[in-house]
Motif scaffolding. Sequence first.
Motif, PDB file in Angstrom:
ATOM      1  N   TYR A   1      44.075  76.299  29.037  1.00  0.00           N
ATOM      2  CA  TYR A   1      42.881  76.386  29.873  1.00  0.00           C
ATOM      3  C   TYR A   1      42.591  77.827  30.283  1.00  0.00           C
ATOM      4  CZ  TYR A   1      42.964  71.320  30.229  1.00  0.00           C
ATOM      5  OH  TYR A   1      42.946  69.983  29.926  1.00  0.00           O
ATOM      6  N   ARG A   2      41.301  78.128  30.409  1.00  0.00           N
ATOM      7  CA  ARG A   2      40.837  79.434  30.837  1.00  0.00           C
ATOM      8  C   ARG A   2      39.787  79.239  31.935  1.00  0.00           C
ATOM      9  NH1 ARG A   2      44.616  79.774  28.238  1.00  0.00           N
ATOM     10  NH2 ARG A   2      45.013  80.954  26.313  1.00  0.00           N
ATOM     11  N   ILE A   3      39.512  80.278  32.679  1.00  0.00           N
ATOM     12  CA  ILE A   3      38.535  80.167  33.756  1.00  0.00           C
ATOM     13  C   ILE A   3      37.162  79.770  33.212  1.00  0.00           C
ATOM     14  CG2 ILE A   3      37.952  82.639  33.699  1.00  0.00           C
ATOM     15  CD1 ILE A   3      38.024  80.267  36.797  1.00  0.00           C
TER      16      ILE A   3
ATOM     17  N   ILE B   1      35.019  71.905  47.463  1.00  0.00           N
ATOM     18  CA  ILE B   1      34.736  73.318  47.696  1.00  0.00           C
ATOM     19  C   ILE B   1      33.873  73.383  48.955  1.00  0.00           C
ATOM     20  CG2 ILE B   1      33.834  75.450  46.728  1.00  0.00           C
ATOM     21  CD1 ILE B   1      34.087  74.224  43.952  1.00  0.00           C
ATOM     22  N   LEU B   2      34.436  73.906  50.029  1.00  0.00           N
ATOM     23  CA  LEU B   2      33.764  73.867  51.322  1.00  0.00           C
ATOM     24  C   LEU B   2      32.399  74.537  51.259  1.00  0.00           C
ATOM     25  CD1 LEU B   2      36.695  74.680  53.780  1.00  0.00           C
ATOM     26  CD2 LEU B   2      35.943  72.448  52.914  1.00  0.00           C
ATOM     27  N   THR B   3      31.486  74.008  52.051  1.00  0.00           N
ATOM     28  CA  THR B   3      30.114  74.539  52.072  1.00  0.00           C
ATOM     29  C   THR B   3      29.775  75.238  53.381  1.00  0.00           C
ATOM     30  OG1 THR B   3      29.153  72.485  52.933  1.00  0.00           O
ATOM     31  CG2 THR B   3      29.383  72.676  50.535  1.00  0.00           C
ATOM     32  N   THR B   4      30.578  75.046  54.432  1.00  0.00           N
ATOM     33  CA  THR B   4      30.288  75.685  55.710  1.00  0.00           C
ATOM     34  C   THR B   4      30.657  77.165  55.700  1.00  0.00           C
ATOM     35  OG1 THR B   4      32.374  74.737  56.494  1.00  0.00           O
ATOM     36  CG2 THR B   4      30.334  73.626  57.148  1.00  0.00           C
ATOM     37  N   LYS B   5      31.239  77.627  54.621  1.00  0.00           N
ATOM     38  CA  LYS B   5      31.374  79.046  54.310  1.00  0.00           C
ATOM     39  C   LYS B   5      31.545  79.138  52.800  1.00  0.00           C
ATOM     40  CE  LYS B   5      36.398  79.561  54.532  1.00  0.00           C
ATOM     41  NZ  LYS B   5      37.514  80.321  55.113  1.00  0.00           N
ATOM     42  N   ARG B   6      31.221  80.285  52.244  1.00  0.00           N
ATOM     43  CA  ARG B   6      31.388  80.453  50.800  1.00  0.00           C
ATOM     44  C   ARG B   6      32.867  80.558  50.467  1.00  0.00           C
ATOM     45  NH1 ARG B   6      28.545  81.395  46.431  1.00  0.00           N
ATOM     46  NH2 ARG B   6      26.602  81.654  47.608  1.00  0.00           N
ATOM     47  N   VAL B   7      33.314  79.721  49.544  1.00  0.00           N
ATOM     48  CA  VAL B   7      34.671  79.782  49.010  1.00  0.00           C
ATOM     49  C   VAL B   7      34.587  80.343  47.598  1.00  0.00           C
ATOM     50  CG1 VAL B   7      36.714  78.450  48.356  1.00  0.00           C
ATOM     51  CG2 VAL B   7      35.431  77.832  50.418  1.00  0.00           C
ATOM     52  N   PHE B   8      35.345  81.377  47.322  1.00  0.00           N
ATOM     53  CA  PHE B   8      35.307  81.994  46.001  1.00  0.00           C
ATOM     54  C   PHE B   8      36.182  81.165  45.058  1.00  0.00           C
ATOM     55  CE2 PHE B   8      34.145  85.261  49.046  1.00  0.00           C
ATOM     56  CZ  PHE B   8      32.963  85.724  48.480  1.00  0.00           C
ATOM     57  N   TRP B   9      35.566  80.109  44.547  1.00  0.00           N
ATOM     58  CA  TRP B   9      36.311  79.082  43.821  1.00  0.00           C
ATOM     59  C   TRP B   9      36.936  79.615  42.545  1.00  0.00           C
ATOM     60  CZ3 TRP B   9      34.958  77.802  38.876  1.00  0.00           C
ATOM     61  CH2 TRP B   9      33.673  78.142  38.450  1.00  0.00           C
ATOM     62  N   LYS B  10      36.293  80.590  41.896  1.00  0.00           N
ATOM     63  CA  LYS B  10      36.879  81.129  40.670  1.00  0.00           C
ATOM     64  C   LYS B  10      38.212  81.807  40.961  1.00  0.00           C
ATOM     65  CE  LYS B  10      32.842  81.782  37.686  1.00  0.00           C
ATOM     66  NZ  LYS B  10      32.076  82.755  36.871  1.00  0.00           N
ATOM     67  N   THR B  11      38.314  82.464  42.106  1.00  0.00           N
ATOM     68  CA  THR B  11      39.581  83.095  42.483  1.00  0.00           C
ATOM     69  C   THR B  11      40.664  82.047  42.645  1.00  0.00           C
ATOM     70  OG1 THR B  11      38.418  84.906  43.588  1.00  0.00           O
ATOM     71  CG2 THR B  11      40.699  84.524  44.230  1.00  0.00           C
ATOM     72  N   ALA B  12      40.339  80.930  43.294  1.00  0.00           N
ATOM     73  CA  ALA B  12      41.314  79.866  43.485  1.00  0.00           C
ATOM     74  C   ALA B  12      41.752  79.254  42.157  1.00  0.00           C
ATOM     75  CB  ALA B  12      40.738  78.789  44.395  1.00  0.00           C
ATOM     76  N   VAL B  13      40.810  79.049  41.240  1.00  0.00           N
ATOM     77  CA  VAL B  13      41.153  78.477  39.933  1.00  0.00           C
ATOM     78  C   VAL B  13      41.968  79.469  39.113  1.00  0.00           C
ATOM     79  CG1 VAL B  13      40.229  77.566  37.775  1.00  0.00           C
ATOM     80  CG2 VAL B  13      39.160  76.935  39.949  1.00  0.00           C
ATOM     81  N   LYS B  14      41.608  80.750  39.161  1.00  0.00           N
ATOM     82  CA  LYS B  14      42.389  81.765  38.444  1.00  0.00           C
ATOM     83  C   LYS B  14      43.825  81.811  38.955  1.00  0.00           C
ATOM     84  CE  LYS B  14      38.585  84.931  37.245  1.00  0.00           C
ATOM     85  NZ  LYS B  14      37.999  86.277  37.536  1.00  0.00           N
TER      86      LYS B  14
ATOM     87  N   LEU C   1      41.912  80.514  55.977  1.00  0.00           N
ATOM     88  CA  LEU C   1      41.878  81.200  54.686  1.00  0.00           C
ATOM     89  C   LEU C   1      42.572  80.425  53.573  1.00  0.00           C
ATOM     90  CD1 LEU C   1      42.594  84.907  55.709  1.00  0.00           C
ATOM     91  CD2 LEU C   1      40.394  83.825  55.226  1.00  0.00           C
ATOM     92  N   GLY C   2      43.691  79.787  53.885  1.00  0.00           N
ATOM     93  CA  GLY C   2      44.501  79.175  52.840  1.00  0.00           C
ATOM     94  C   GLY C   2      44.025  77.817  52.378  1.00  0.00           C
ATOM     95  N   ALA C   3      43.797  76.912  53.326  1.00  0.00           N
ATOM     96  CA  ALA C   3      43.474  75.529  52.964  1.00  0.00           C
ATOM     97  C   ALA C   3      42.266  75.406  52.032  1.00  0.00           C
ATOM     98  CB  ALA C   3      43.265  74.688  54.224  1.00  0.00           C
ATOM     99  N   PRO C   4      41.162  76.136  52.264  1.00  0.00           N
ATOM    100  CA  PRO C   4      40.036  75.994  51.338  1.00  0.00           C
ATOM    101  C   PRO C   4      40.396  76.352  49.897  1.00  0.00           C
ATOM    102  CG  PRO C   4      39.336  77.066  53.362  1.00  0.00           C
ATOM    103  CD  PRO C   4      40.826  76.994  53.420  1.00  0.00           C
ATOM    104  N   PHE C   5      41.259  77.344  49.703  1.00  0.00           N
ATOM    105  CA  PHE C   5      41.710  77.692  48.355  1.00  0.00           C
ATOM    106  C   PHE C   5      42.618  76.610  47.796  1.00  0.00           C
ATOM    107  CE2 PHE C   5      41.050  82.194  46.831  1.00  0.00           C
ATOM    108  CZ  PHE C   5      39.912  82.401  47.582  1.00  0.00           C
TER     109      PHE C   5
END
Length: 298
Positions: free
Chosen positions: A276-278, A49-62, A206-210
């Motif tokens: 599985y759930r978020i 999960i990249l740190t040089t910008k905030r990645v909304f990881w829950k969105t990617a997992v959902k 935009l895409g690769a971090p997700f």
Amino acid sequence: MRHPEHQYLDLLAQVLDKGDERVDRTGVGTRSIFGAMVRFDLSDGAAPILTTKRVFWKTAVKEMLWFLTGGTNIQPLLRENVRIWSDWPLAAYRRETGEDIGQLEFEQRIVEDDAFAARWGDLGPVYGKQWRRWLGPDGREHDQIAELVRMLRETPASRRMLFHGWNVAEVGAMALPPCHMVYQYHVTSDGKLNCLLFQRSVDLLLGAPFNFVGAAALLLMLAQQADLAPGELVWVGGDVHLYLNHLEQARLQLGREPRPLPGMRLTRRAADIDDYRIEDFEVADYAPHASISAEVAV
């Protein structure tokens, strides 16, 4: 030891400095390179999960959990406040009806009106359809994910443990053909699960971090279901590009120093791959730089 996120930052720099500039399908234009690889070791619990910008990881997992349902309609995503797929059906609605509806109004109608959602919220036979219900020439559906789980459990030395989404017969009916196309898995002799993901087309900003997050989440789920330990995520990109309206954002991100990667773990053992759930995902010690906004090219 060099921070693993520098692999991604090096790609940003390479595309900015040496990318071939072309007009693309969207009309926005891209700067791109062809062929790239990054590797992330998940065995110690760290997550890409990249740190040089905030990645909304829950969105990617959902999104990944939605793929696993086999669904192709954005209504369940919007009900989870995941709006990353709205642009394509919205563009189709505006084109076909001539109504200049706003995105928020369109999304609200999808959420509240099942008939409207059925007509305008479906993306065609995209990822989930191909992963869980690939239609063979004999009319029989093939669940590639269920078969993968079976093989991981029963034949872990196999070199055929993969699934993909590029169904030639149905690509033309998809709102967006699959970008992350092929996921191949490998089990080491000491019981670690590795994944190689091939992505034919990569929106690098935009895409690769997700995609990193989604693939890592899937690896954790599959490893748990097969009683394996997480290993390495190997990501391979084909056309790796920055849209021309993302160049300044990429330069901004390149000026930031990576921070320690967070950890990701599953908080319970799910009954099966569909259970599985978020809420089952926990990310710890994520302290990124601020988010970076950019427009999606449709």
